[in-house]
Design a protein around this motif. Structure first.
Motif, PDB file in Angstrom:
ATOM      1  N   GLY A  95      37.263  36.495  36.091  1.00 55.99           N
ATOM      2  CA  GLY A  95      37.118  37.824  35.515  1.00 55.99           C
ATOM      3  C   GLY A  95      35.776  38.445  35.816  1.00 55.99           C
ATOM      4  O   GLY A  95      34.810  37.753  36.151  1.00 55.99           O
ATOM      5  N   TYR A  97      45.726  40.403  39.410  1.00 57.50           N
ATOM      6  CA  TYR A  97      44.688  41.435  39.437  1.00 57.50           C
ATOM      7  C   TYR A  97      45.345  42.767  39.111  1.00 57.50           C
ATOM      8  O   TYR A  97      46.443  43.069  39.599  1.00 57.50           O
ATOM      9  CB  TYR A  97      44.047  41.459  40.834  1.00 57.50           C
ATOM     10  CG  TYR A  97      43.051  42.571  41.071  1.00 57.50           C
ATOM     11  CD1 TYR A  97      42.029  42.819  40.163  1.00 57.50           C
ATOM     12  CD2 TYR A  97      43.124  43.360  42.220  1.00 57.50           C
ATOM     13  CE1 TYR A  97      41.105  43.833  40.390  1.00 57.50           C
ATOM     14  CE2 TYR A  97      42.199  44.361  42.469  1.00 57.50           C
ATOM     15  CZ  TYR A  97      41.199  44.592  41.545  1.00 57.50           C
ATOM     16  OH  TYR A  97      40.289  45.592  41.766  1.00 57.50           O
ATOM     17  N   ASP A  98      44.685  43.578  38.284  1.00 57.89           N
ATOM     18  CA  ASP A  98      45.252  44.831  37.792  1.00 57.89           C
ATOM     19  C   ASP A  98      46.573  44.532  37.079  1.00 57.89           C
ATOM     20  O   ASP A  98      46.634  43.635  36.266  1.00 57.89           O
ATOM     21  CB  ASP A  98      45.429  45.845  38.924  1.00 57.89           C
ATOM     22  CG  ASP A  98      44.108  46.485  39.344  1.00 57.89           C
ATOM     23  OD1 ASP A  98      43.103  46.259  38.649  1.00 57.89           O
ATOM     24  OD2 ASP A  98      44.090  47.201  40.347  1.00 57.89           O
ATOM     25  N   ILE A 105      50.389  40.884  37.993  1.00 57.03           N
ATOM     26  CA  ILE A 105      50.101  39.592  37.377  1.00 57.03           C
ATOM     27  C   ILE A 105      51.399  38.850  37.082  1.00 57.03           C
ATOM     28  O   ILE A 105      52.473  39.434  37.032  1.00 57.03           O
ATOM     29  CB  ILE A 105      49.291  39.761  36.074  1.00 57.03           C
ATOM     30  CG1 ILE A 105      50.078  40.589  35.049  1.00 57.03           C
ATOM     31  CG2 ILE A 105      47.938  40.393  36.365  1.00 57.03           C
ATOM     32  CD1 ILE A 105      49.385  40.706  33.702  1.00 57.03           C
ATOM     33  N   ASP A 150      41.027  43.359  30.667  1.00 59.39           N
ATOM     34  CA  ASP A 150      40.831  43.701  32.076  1.00 59.39           C
ATOM     35  C   ASP A 150      40.426  42.474  32.882  1.00 59.39           C
ATOM     36  O   ASP A 150      39.476  42.512  33.671  1.00 59.39           O
ATOM     37  CB  ASP A 150      39.789  44.804  32.225  1.00 59.39           C
ATOM     38  CG  ASP A 150      39.778  45.420  33.627  1.00 59.39           C
ATOM     39  OD1 ASP A 150      40.773  45.251  34.353  1.00 59.39           O
ATOM     40  OD2 ASP A 150      38.772  46.051  33.999  1.00 59.39           O
ATOM     41  N   CYS A 151      41.167  41.394  32.686  1.00 63.14           N
ATOM     42  CA  CYS A 151      40.856  40.143  33.374  1.00 63.14           C
ATOM     43  C   CYS A 151      41.423  40.154  34.783  1.00 63.14           C
ATOM     44  O   CYS A 151      42.245  40.996  35.150  1.00 63.14           O
ATOM     45  CB  CYS A 151      41.411  38.957  32.582  1.00 63.14           C
ATOM     46  SG  CYS A 151      40.615  37.382  32.995  1.00 63.14           S
ATOM     47  N   ARG A 152      40.978  39.211  35.581  1.00 64.95           N
ATOM     48  CA  ARG A 152      41.538  38.992  36.904  1.00 64.95           C
ATOM     49  C   ARG A 152      41.357  37.515  37.252  1.00 64.95           C
ATOM     50  O   ARG A 152      40.657  36.780  36.572  1.00 64.95           O
ATOM     51  CB  ARG A 152      40.869  39.888  37.948  1.00 64.95           C
ATOM     52  CG  ARG A 152      39.417  39.569  38.245  1.00 64.95           C
ATOM     53  CD  ARG A 152      38.919  40.364  39.452  1.00 64.95           C
ATOM     54  NE  ARG A 152      37.550  40.020  39.802  1.00 64.95           N
ATOM     55  CZ  ARG A 152      36.493  40.782  39.571  1.00 64.95           C
ATOM     56  NH1 ARG A 152      36.639  41.956  38.958  1.00 64.95           N
ATOM     57  NH2 ARG A 152      35.284  40.394  39.925  1.00 64.95           N
ATOM     58  N   ILE A 154      42.217  36.956  45.628  1.00 63.37           N
ATOM     59  CA  ILE A 154      42.101  37.953  44.561  1.00 63.37           C
ATOM     60  C   ILE A 154      40.663  38.450  44.463  1.00 63.37           C
ATOM     61  O   ILE A 154      40.409  39.656  44.326  1.00 63.37           O
ATOM     62  CB  ILE A 154      42.561  37.366  43.215  1.00 63.37           C
ATOM     63  CG1 ILE A 154      44.083  37.140  43.216  1.00 63.37           C
ATOM     64  CG2 ILE A 154      42.162  38.277  42.048  1.00 63.37           C
ATOM     65  CD1 ILE A 154      44.596  36.367  42.016  1.00 63.37           C
ATOM     66  N   ALA A 191      39.470  42.319  44.969  1.00 65.87           N
ATOM     67  CA  ALA A 191      38.761  43.041  43.911  1.00 65.87           C
ATOM     68  C   ALA A 191      37.416  43.552  44.412  1.00 65.87           C
ATOM     69  O   ALA A 191      37.001  44.678  44.103  1.00 65.87           O
ATOM     70  CB  ALA A 191      38.564  42.132  42.705  1.00 65.87           C
TER      71      ALA A 191
END
Length: 389
Positions: free
Chosen positions: A131, A241-242, A245, A305-307, A356, A360
């Motif tokens: 994240g 991501y976004d 997921i 808003d994790c990734r 990812i 990002a």
């Protein structure tokens, strides 16, 4: 052409040893046909080290890291490469330089999972896994995390929180609030730690006071949660991501207790993830409960808003009601055991997380970060103040 991946592990955290294990797992399982590994170890004292000895777990067990060289991460970008700068002088007095294309963060806890290291890499402008600054800091602070989850309509247990200073100034007020709003039993936790460090269960006023005294050793911010009695723990990972997921299978620790100690999690556990081991994967729960947990896990992931790859932990009460307990934005062992039964190997998981991070980073650099204007020409300085524009 292979990318050079800096695997970052260790750190100034009570979860230092766990991070070393995760780092070694990543180094062992990373796809060597696609990536060259640069190990980057942060000692408990905060020194950043690299060297071949850091590739062998045996050297950590025997405290044999003599060939490790101290490095400094700096925002140097030359020829489309990022550099780490060893302090030691190499052959013929030349400064040794190591390049990396992306950082794989295998840190856990304070100074690694809380947004601090992520902020450094944002400033350096280097891709990194996991994240971002916001997701990491929100996911680390249990109070803020629960506030965000609550704002998104996610189910959480009742709780209160306070600063350490308030405990010293007015213990009776805090005790009264716990007894009136929550009742006993409760769990007392440092707001910004993981791996069950500093967490205890209080069943009465005496044990509550003892529990708070333990928690305030680890953090200035304390959270007290109403206990879910006779719960089941079920965990689920989310990756992506976004809004692109997906959720993993669910796991349920076998023989789970209300509070797993550090030793329970990392010494006494079997992480193979099969029936008959320390965790059942998939969890032995109804299909509709599995679907609810997977959907809620994805909502929790997006709420902060994790990734990358995060593990979300849930509690089920005896009626089957689901509560979000917490999100781990950098889970131990990269939570590979939740993905392997779905056909995603540890090697492929690592590669996907690197992809990812690169995506990002690429999107971030599409943002405009400068705005050309002749502002300097429109300002004159004279005396102690600049004239108005």
């Amino acid at each position: 052409m292979k990318k050079r991946v800096g695997v970052l592990f260790g750190g100034r955290s009570v979860e230092h040893e766990v991070s070393v294990i995760t780092g070694m797992q990543v180094i062992e399982n990373i796809d060597k046909t696609k990536y060259d590994v640069v190990p980057i170890y942060i000692s408990k004292e905060g020194k950043w080290l690299t060297g071949s000895s850091l590739m062998n777990f045996k050297n950590f067990k025997e405290d044999n890291l003599k060939d490790a060289k101290e490095i400094i991460m700096t925002p140097v970008f030359r020829d489309n490469k990022y550099y780490t700068h060893p302090e030691a002088i190499g052959f013929l007095g030349k400064k040794l330089m190591e390049t990396v294309d992306v950082i794989f963060i295998a840190l856990h806890g304070t100074n690694g999972e809380d947004g601090t290291i992520q902020g450094l890499f944002e400033l350096i402008d280097i891709p990194y896994t996991g994240g971002g600054v916001l997701a990491s800091s929100v996911g680390m602070d249990k109070v803020t995390m629960k506030d965000v989850f609550k704002a998104h309509g996610l189910p959480i247990v009742d709780h209160i929180w306070f600063f350490r200073k308030k405990w010293f100034e007015n213990k009776e007020e805090i005790i009264k609030e716990v007894e009136e709003k929550l009742g006993y039993p409760v769990f007392v936790k440092p707001a910004n730690l993981g791996s069950s460090v500093g967490i205890t269960k209080a069943k009465n006023r005496e044990t509550l006071m003892d529990s708070i005294e333990i928690a305030i050793r680890y953090d200035r911010k304390i959270i007290i949660e109403k206990s879910v009695e006779n719960p089941r723990e079920v965990n689920c990972a989310v990756m992506g991501y976004d809004d692109n997921i997906r959720a993993s299978l669910c796991e349920e620790p076998v023989g789970w207790k209300e509070l797993l100690t550090y030793e329970d999690k990392y010494i006494n556990s079997n992480t193979k993830g099969s029936k008959g081991s320390s965790r059942n994967i998939p969890a032995d729960i109804p299909e509709e409960t599995t679907k609810l947990i997977q959907d809620t896990a994805q909502k929790a992931f997006m709420a902060i808003d994790c990734r990358g790859n995060a593990r979300i932990d849930f509690l089920l009460d005896k009626e089957g009601k689901v509560f979000v307990n917490e999100i781990n934005t950098l889970p131990g062992s990269v939570a590979y055991y939740l993905w392997e039964p779905m056909g995603i190997s540890f090697k492929d998981l690592i590669s996907e997380l690197i992809d990812i991070s690169l995506a990002a980073h690429k999107e971030k650099n599409e943002n405009m970060y400068s705005y050309d204007v002749d502002l300097f020409k429109r300002i004159e300085f004279g005396g102690s103040k600049a004239k108005k524009i």
